[in-house]
Design a protein around this motif. Structure first.
Motif, PDB file in Angstrom:
ATOM      1  N   ASN A 113       0.819  -1.203   0.000  1.00  0.00           N
ATOM      2  CA  ASN A 113       0.000   0.000   0.000  1.00  0.00           C
ATOM      3  C   ASN A 113       0.865   1.270   0.000  1.00  0.00           C
ATOM      4  OD1 ASN A 113      -2.532  -0.954  -0.223  1.00  0.00           O
ATOM      5  ND2 ASN A 113      -3.186  -0.552   1.863  1.00  0.00           N
ATOM      6  N   HIS A 114       0.393   2.264  -0.747  1.00  0.00           N
ATOM      7  CA  HIS A 114       1.068   3.547  -0.841  1.00  0.00           C
ATOM      8  C   HIS A 114       0.184   4.610  -0.195  1.00  0.00           C
ATOM      9  CE1 HIS A 114      -1.827   3.955  -4.101  1.00  0.00           C
ATOM     10  NE2 HIS A 114      -1.362   2.812  -4.574  1.00  0.00           N
ATOM     11  N   PHE A 115       0.619   5.852  -0.291  1.00  0.00           N
ATOM     12  CA  PHE A 115      -0.077   6.937   0.408  1.00  0.00           C
ATOM     13  C   PHE A 115      -1.559   7.019   0.042  1.00  0.00           C
ATOM     14  CE2 PHE A 115      -1.484  11.385  -0.332  1.00  0.00           C
ATOM     15  CZ  PHE A 115      -1.766  11.718   0.987  1.00  0.00           C
ATOM     16  N   ILE A 116      -1.867   6.994  -1.235  1.00  0.00           N
ATOM     17  CA  ILE A 116      -3.257   7.130  -1.674  1.00  0.00           C
ATOM     18  C   ILE A 116      -4.090   5.939  -1.189  1.00  0.00           C
ATOM     19  CG2 ILE A 116      -4.810   7.318  -3.651  1.00  0.00           C
ATOM     20  CD1 ILE A 116      -3.107   9.804  -3.156  1.00  0.00           C
ATOM     21  N   ALA A 117      -3.533   4.749  -1.335  1.00  0.00           N
ATOM     22  CA  ALA A 117      -4.250   3.546  -0.887  1.00  0.00           C
ATOM     23  C   ALA A 117      -4.520   3.594   0.612  1.00  0.00           C
ATOM     24  CB  ALA A 117      -3.443   2.300  -1.236  1.00  0.00           C
ATOM     25  N   GLU A 118      -3.518   4.026   1.369  1.00  0.00           N
ATOM     26  CA  GLU A 118      -3.687   4.132   2.813  1.00  0.00           C
ATOM     27  C   GLU A 118      -4.764   5.152   3.166  1.00  0.00           C
ATOM     28  OE1 GLU A 118      -2.576   2.459   5.198  1.00  0.00           O
ATOM     29  OE2 GLU A 118      -0.828   1.367   4.484  1.00  0.00           O
ATOM     30  N   LEU A 119      -4.801   6.250   2.436  1.00  0.00           N
ATOM     31  CA  LEU A 119      -5.792   7.291   2.715  1.00  0.00           C
ATOM     32  C   LEU A 119      -7.201   6.780   2.433  1.00  0.00           C
ATOM     33  CD1 LEU A 119      -5.606  11.042   2.048  1.00  0.00           C
ATOM     34  CD2 LEU A 119      -7.576   9.798   1.150  1.00  0.00           C
ATOM     35  N   ILE A 120      -7.392   6.101   1.301  1.00  0.00           N
ATOM     36  CA  ILE A 120      -8.721   5.572   0.970  1.00  0.00           C
ATOM     37  C   ILE A 120      -9.159   4.555   2.005  1.00  0.00           C
ATOM     38  CG2 ILE A 120     -10.038   4.222  -0.715  1.00  0.00           C
ATOM     39  CD1 ILE A 120      -8.311   5.496  -2.914  1.00  0.00           C
ATOM     40  N   SER A 121      -8.249   3.641   2.357  1.00  0.00           N
ATOM     41  CA  SER A 121      -8.589   2.575   3.303  1.00  0.00           C
ATOM     42  C   SER A 121      -8.856   3.130   4.699  1.00  0.00           C
ATOM     43  CB  SER A 121      -7.460   1.536   3.362  1.00  0.00           C
ATOM     44  OG  SER A 121      -7.297   0.913   2.106  1.00  0.00           O
ATOM     45  N   SER A 122      -8.034   4.072   5.148  1.00  0.00           N
ATOM     46  CA  SER A 122      -8.227   4.639   6.491  1.00  0.00           C
ATOM     47  C   SER A 122      -9.484   5.495   6.548  1.00  0.00           C
ATOM     48  CB  SER A 122      -7.001   5.450   6.906  1.00  0.00           C
ATOM     49  OG  SER A 122      -6.786   6.538   6.016  1.00  0.00           O
ATOM     50  N   THR A 123      -9.813   6.167   5.451  1.00  0.00           N
ATOM     51  CA  THR A 123     -11.054   6.957   5.405  1.00  0.00           C
ATOM     52  C   THR A 123     -12.265   6.047   5.569  1.00  0.00           C
ATOM     53  OG1 THR A 123     -10.057   8.641   3.979  1.00  0.00           O
ATOM     54  CG2 THR A 123     -12.464   8.522   4.016  1.00  0.00           C
ATOM     55  N   LEU A 124     -12.242   4.912   4.860  1.00  0.00           N
ATOM     56  CA  LEU A 124     -13.344   3.960   4.989  1.00  0.00           C
ATOM     57  C   LEU A 124     -13.386   3.359   6.391  1.00  0.00           C
ATOM     58  CD1 LEU A 124     -15.643   2.353   3.701  1.00  0.00           C
ATOM     59  CD2 LEU A 124     -13.953   0.694   2.912  1.00  0.00           C
ATOM     60  N   ALA A 125     -12.215   2.982   6.908  1.00  0.00           N
ATOM     61  CA  ALA A 125     -12.154   2.353   8.231  1.00  0.00           C
ATOM     62  C   ALA A 125     -12.672   3.277   9.330  1.00  0.00           C
ATOM     63  CB  ALA A 125     -10.728   1.915   8.537  1.00  0.00           C
ATOM     64  N   SER A 126     -12.539   4.570   9.126  1.00  0.00           N
ATOM     65  CA  SER A 126     -13.009   5.525  10.145  1.00  0.00           C
ATOM     66  C   SER A 126     -14.530   5.524  10.266  1.00  0.00           C
ATOM     67  CB  SER A 126     -12.513   6.937   9.813  1.00  0.00           C
ATOM     68  OG  SER A 126     -13.169   7.448   8.651  1.00  0.00           O
ATOM     69  N   LYS A 127     -15.211   4.939   9.278  1.00  0.00           N
ATOM     70  CA  LYS A 127     -16.678   4.887   9.282  1.00  0.00           C
ATOM     71  C   LYS A 127     -17.211   3.585   9.884  1.00  0.00           C
ATOM     72  CE  LYS A 127     -16.713   8.816   7.199  1.00  0.00           C
ATOM     73  NZ  LYS A 127     -17.143  10.050   7.925  1.00  0.00           N
ATOM     74  N   PHE A 128     -16.317   2.670  10.234  1.00  0.00           N
ATOM     75  CA  PHE A 128     -16.758   1.412  10.839  1.00  0.00           C
ATOM     76  C   PHE A 128     -17.272   1.651  12.256  1.00  0.00           C
ATOM     77  CE2 PHE A 128     -13.335  -0.981   8.229  1.00  0.00           C
ATOM     78  CZ  PHE A 128     -14.181  -1.025   7.137  1.00  0.00           C
ATOM     79  N   THR A 129     -18.298   0.926  12.622  1.00  0.00           N
ATOM     80  CA  THR A 129     -18.780   0.926  13.999  1.00  0.00           C
ATOM     81  C   THR A 129     -18.691  -0.502  14.541  1.00  0.00           C
ATOM     82  OG1 THR A 129     -21.072   0.601  13.255  1.00  0.00           O
ATOM     83  CG2 THR A 129     -20.327   2.877  13.635  1.00  0.00           C
ATOM     84  N   GLN A 130     -18.577  -0.627  15.853  1.00  0.00           N
ATOM     85  CA  GLN A 130     -18.466  -1.941  16.464  1.00  0.00           C
ATOM     86  C   GLN A 130     -19.779  -2.701  16.334  1.00  0.00           C
ATOM     87  OE1 GLN A 130     -15.552  -3.366  17.781  1.00  0.00           O
ATOM     88  NE2 GLN A 130     -14.778  -1.600  16.651  1.00  0.00           N
ATOM     89  N   LYS A 131     -19.649  -3.997  16.096  1.00  0.00           N
ATOM     90  CA  LYS A 131     -20.817  -4.868  15.917  1.00  0.00           C
ATOM     91  C   LYS A 131     -20.798  -5.927  17.007  1.00  0.00           C
ATOM     92  CE  LYS A 131     -22.774  -8.086  12.489  1.00  0.00           C
ATOM     93  NZ  LYS A 131     -24.097  -7.471  12.376  1.00  0.00           N
ATOM     94  N   SER A 132     -21.932  -6.130  17.655  1.00  0.00           N
ATOM     95  CA  SER A 132     -22.021  -7.133  18.711  1.00  0.00           C
ATOM     96  C   SER A 132     -21.836  -8.532  18.147  1.00  0.00           C
ATOM     97  CB  SER A 132     -23.372  -7.043  19.428  1.00  0.00           C
ATOM     98  OG  SER A 132     -23.525  -8.116  20.324  1.00  0.00           O
ATOM     99  N   GLN A 133     -21.063  -9.347  18.841  1.00  0.00           N
ATOM    100  CA  GLN A 133     -20.832 -10.722  18.430  1.00  0.00           C
ATOM    101  C   GLN A 133     -21.733 -11.702  19.174  1.00  0.00           C
ATOM    102  OE1 GLN A 133     -19.324 -10.551  15.758  1.00  0.00           O
ATOM    103  NE2 GLN A 133     -17.146 -10.884  15.935  1.00  0.00           N
ATOM    104  N   ASN A 134     -22.581 -11.199  20.044  1.00  0.00           N
ATOM    105  CA  ASN A 134     -23.460 -12.082  20.818  1.00  0.00           C
ATOM    106  C   ASN A 134     -24.432 -12.829  19.919  1.00  0.00           C
ATOM    107  OD1 ASN A 134     -22.282 -11.211  23.187  1.00  0.00           O
ATOM    108  ND2 ASN A 134     -23.756  -9.566  23.512  1.00  0.00           N
TER     109      ASN A 134
END
Length: 444
Positions: free
Chosen positions: A138-159
């Motif tokens: 991964n390069h700078f642009i790839a990291e930015l796209i991936s981290s931008t998406l990851a910042s929108k993740f919310t925790q999901k219950s595993q119960n």
């Protein structure tokens, strides 16, 4: 240990419908799935995160805003847009980016069917949660796209994730998945194929093991495949009798038994029938559970208006569960089903969906011989690589044993074909003419 039998469910009025099981990857209605969407939902379950109403367009805009704030020009962003957002490039940058597939609301039925498949596959994870990493290069642009998406993740219950029904397959699946995770680029390229493969292996081995709940923990049952493009003659009885025909026959038990199992258990702690039998038998209060199951069975006959079926009080746990299983199957059997309903057709729809969707790519018609199970070269090489894993090579006979441990059996003719394929690829080291002295290497 307290058995996970829900006494309130057993004592409640019997529903007119059958509960959909988390272990079953198909429904009685729409079942056309998309394996990219399946992969997205599976990773959501596996990683304990989810996306909520966040589209490709949202990601593109957020990345644009971030890049423009870093003095990237509109013109240069246009180049990046063509490279990543006008293609699937943004999805292939990191494994977790595949979660964006779950946001495809344009195909609501496909999305729902795909989520159902992912739910069934998640039962192979047990209580494990996996950690994904970004691609190796991964390069700078790839990291930015991936981290931008990851910042929108919310925790999901595993119960509420059911216990693995097939511990032997759970161990292999987890091992294969963990090895694949270490190679993110290879992961992104192959996760959809791996899930499609394990989806069939899981449901086929579940079908073959389901009625043996009295025997304890399941084991791998013979299910014979041939290699893609391999010829088959009528003399190859294992391929014909213990291949597709074996699964097709056993698949008729899946919906009835898994549905009744879902009904009698607590929502957030579902277990396999074989495990439930062991726990009730070991309980100091097993008579209470026998009585509750018997009462449910007695009322089930009446509620379903089953013909030629009579209730008999059970003298032990085995008899109570056996009677319940027999009744679950009888409701879909024309000999016993209420003739004023078409309930029996529900199971026919499930069986048809298993052939059309779950077994798609694994079953082929071969003229007078009929349907047989086939393993494609892509799946063969993928699974070979995962089995060998971090080792440099593996003896051919050990490789065959690992295939069996995953529910894939080959007869002698197919084993010879395997050796021929490996030699053609050039990933073998032969020490003699025997398969016992043949080592198979990675192709990654």
């Amino acid at each position: 240990m307290t058995p996970n039998i829900n006494l309130e469910n057993l004592q409640a009025e019997i529903s007119d419908t059958n509960a959909p099981s988390d272990y079953l990857p198909v429904k009685t209605n729409y079942n056309e799935c998309n394996w990219n969407i399946v992969a997205g939902y599976f990773l959501s379950f596996a990683c304990g995160v989810e996306l909520n109403k966040y589209s490709k367009e949202d990601l593109e805009q957020d990345c644009k805003d971030e890049l423009l704030s870093r003095q990237v020009s509109e013109e240069y962003f246009g180049v990046l847009r063509k490279a990543y957002f006008e293609t699937d490039g943004y999805l292939n940058l990191a494994p977790k980016n595949l979660l964006l597939h779950t946001q495809d609301d344009q195909k609501s039925k496909v999305n729902s069917a795909s989520k159902k498949v992912a739910t069934a596959l998640s039962t192979l994870l047990g209580d494990q949660e996996i950690q994904l990493s970004n691609a190796e290069d991964n390069h700078f642009i790839a990291e930015l796209i991936s981290s931008t998406l990851a910042s929108k993740f919310t925790q999901k219950s595993q119960n509420g994730r059911p216990k693995p029904y097939l511990p032997f397959l759970y161990e292999r699946f987890l091992g294969d998945l963990c090895f694949l995770i270490k190679k993110p680029t290879y992961f992104v390229e192959n996760i959809a194929n791996l899930l499609a493969l394990y989806n069939f292996l899981h449901i086929s081995q579940l079908a073959l093991n389901l009625k043996e709940w009295k025997s304890g923990e399941p084991s791998s049952k013979p299910l014979f495949f041939i290699i893609e493009n391999e010829r088959v003659s009528s003399e190859r009885s294992n391929v014909i009798d213990m291949g597709w025909n074996s699964f097709a026959s056993a698949s008729r038990n899946l919906f009835p038994i898994l549905s009744i199992l879902q009904t009698i258990q607590s929502k957030d702690n579902k277990k396999p029938l074989w495990q439930l039998f062991i726990e009730i038998n070991a309980s100091a209060e097993k008579q209470k559970y026998i009585d509750a199951i018997d009462d449910f069975s007695s009322r089930f006959i009446e509620a379903r208006k089953l013909r030629n079926m009579t209730f008999e009080a059970s003298t032990n746990v085995e008899e109570s569960i056996e009677q319940l299983v027999d009744l679950a199957l009888a409701q879909f059997d024309k000999r016993f089903a209420d003739p004023s309903t078409t309930r029996y057709q529900a199971n026919e729809k499930v069986v048809a969906a298993l052939k059309e969707h779950t077994a798609k790519g694994f079953v082929k018609a071969r003229g007078r011989i009929g349907n047989i199970l086939v393993l494609s070269l892509d799946n063969l090489l993928l699974l070979t690589n995962l089995i060998i894993g971090t080792r440099n090579q593996l003896r051919f006979d050990e490789l065959i044993d690992e295939f069996k441990g995953r529910g894939i059996y080959f007869d002698e003719s197919s084993e010879e074909k395997l050796i021929e394929i490996f030699e053609r690829i050039g990933n073998v080291e032969r020490k003699s003419d025997s398969g016992d002295d043949l080592n198979v290497r990675q192709t990654i």
